[in-house]
Design an enzyme around this catalytic site. Structure first.
Site: not given
Ligand code: DGL
Length: 277
Positions: A10-11, A42-43, A74-76, A153, A185-187
């Site tokens: 993931d990011s 990453y978004g 990570c979805n992105t 974060e 988003c996994t966050h």
């Molecule tokens: N956790 C990430 C996701 O699922 C990305 C968050 C990010 O870096 O913007 O998209």
């Protein structure tokens, strides 16, 4: 190959929400996790950038840990790079969007599904397209909530400030009559209590990480890759600050103290150059 670990990336720390499910469902599987916190978020990045980063991480995990499967937690990165990685790598590669979309179509009753995710994931439109491909009776309302990544974060999961940011960001969804919301988003599952509070109990929250972990389980059996031993080890890398990573990982994973290894970015970029030679 059965004895090799499953790699997850993931990011940042968001991918730990997927890892936690994988570890819960698969107590005999070794795991290796890499959070690319030095290059987070990453978004807002381009598809090309996120694809490059994902490729670098995949090559590192293959070289360093000989992973038998890659989970893009990570979805992105899934939106940007899943197809490319599935074409390029010689191991199974799993993303989080298809399992999340499928889970939502199975949960919704009124066929009005919300998706919250990073700007990159929303821009890709992949959740909407995947949901409609599974069941075109659905209407999908998508909303970019990049601020929520920053909260997670910073380990700001419960403060008044966090509550306010979540409430403000989700406001556009409140009059949409959705009965299901994908935390795309996994966050975001780390903010689940705040998100549920704002959306109300009548909205079912879908965590694609749970569905992804189930898919990993099936794939291991399908490819005969399951590890038959007892117990499991877990290794953690971050390109960012180890102390910060450990604090969040300890809090979320609820395990013996996590001791992440710091990975300088030069290791990732070198990996790619070496593999390209
Ligand atoms: N956790 C990430 C996701 O699922 C990305 C968050 C990010 O870096 O913007 O998209």
């Amino acid at each position: 190959m059965q004895n090799s670990p499953i790699g997850l990336m993931d990011s940042g720390v968001g991918g730990l929400t997927v890892l936690k499910e994988v570890q819960r469902l698969l107590p005999t599987e070794d795991t290796v996790f890499l959070g690319d916190q030095a290059r987070l978020p990453y978004g807002p990045r381009t598809v090309a950038e996120v694809t490059t980063f994902t490729r670098q991480i995949a090559h590192f995990l293959q070289r360093e840990a000989h992973i038998k499967m890659l989970v893009i937690a990570c979805n992105t990165a899934t939106a940007a790079a899943l197809d490319t990685m599935q074409n390029e790598l010689d191991i199974p590669v799993v993303g989080v969007i298809a399992p999340g979309a499928r889970a939502a179509t199975q949960v919704t009753r009124n066929h009005r599904i919300g998706v919250i995710a990073t700007t990159g994931t929303i821009k890709s439109d992949q959740y909407r397209q995947t949901i409609l491909a599974r069941d075109n009776r659905n209407t999908v309302i998508s909303l970019a909530c990049q601020d929520l990544v920053t909260l997670v974060e910073a380990n700001d999961l419960t403060s008044e400030h966090a509550q306010q940011v979540v409430a403000d960001d989700l406001t556009p969804l409140l009059d949409q009559d959705i009965d299901t919301l994908i935390m795309g988003c996994t966050h975001f599952p780390l903010l689940r209590p705040l998100i549920q509070q704002v959306m109300g109990d009548q909205v079912t929250l879908v965590d694609p990480g749970t569905a992804t972990a189930n898919m990993v389980t099936s794939l291991l059996d399908y490819w005969n890759l399951a590890n038959p031993k007892v117990g499991a080890t877990a290794r953690y890398y971050t390109t960012g600050d180890v102390v910060n990573f450990n604090k969040l990982a300890d809090h979320w994973l609820d395990q013996t103290p996590i001791r992440a290894i710091h990975l300088p970015l030069s290791e990732l970029t070198t990996t790619l150059e070496v593999n390209n030679k």
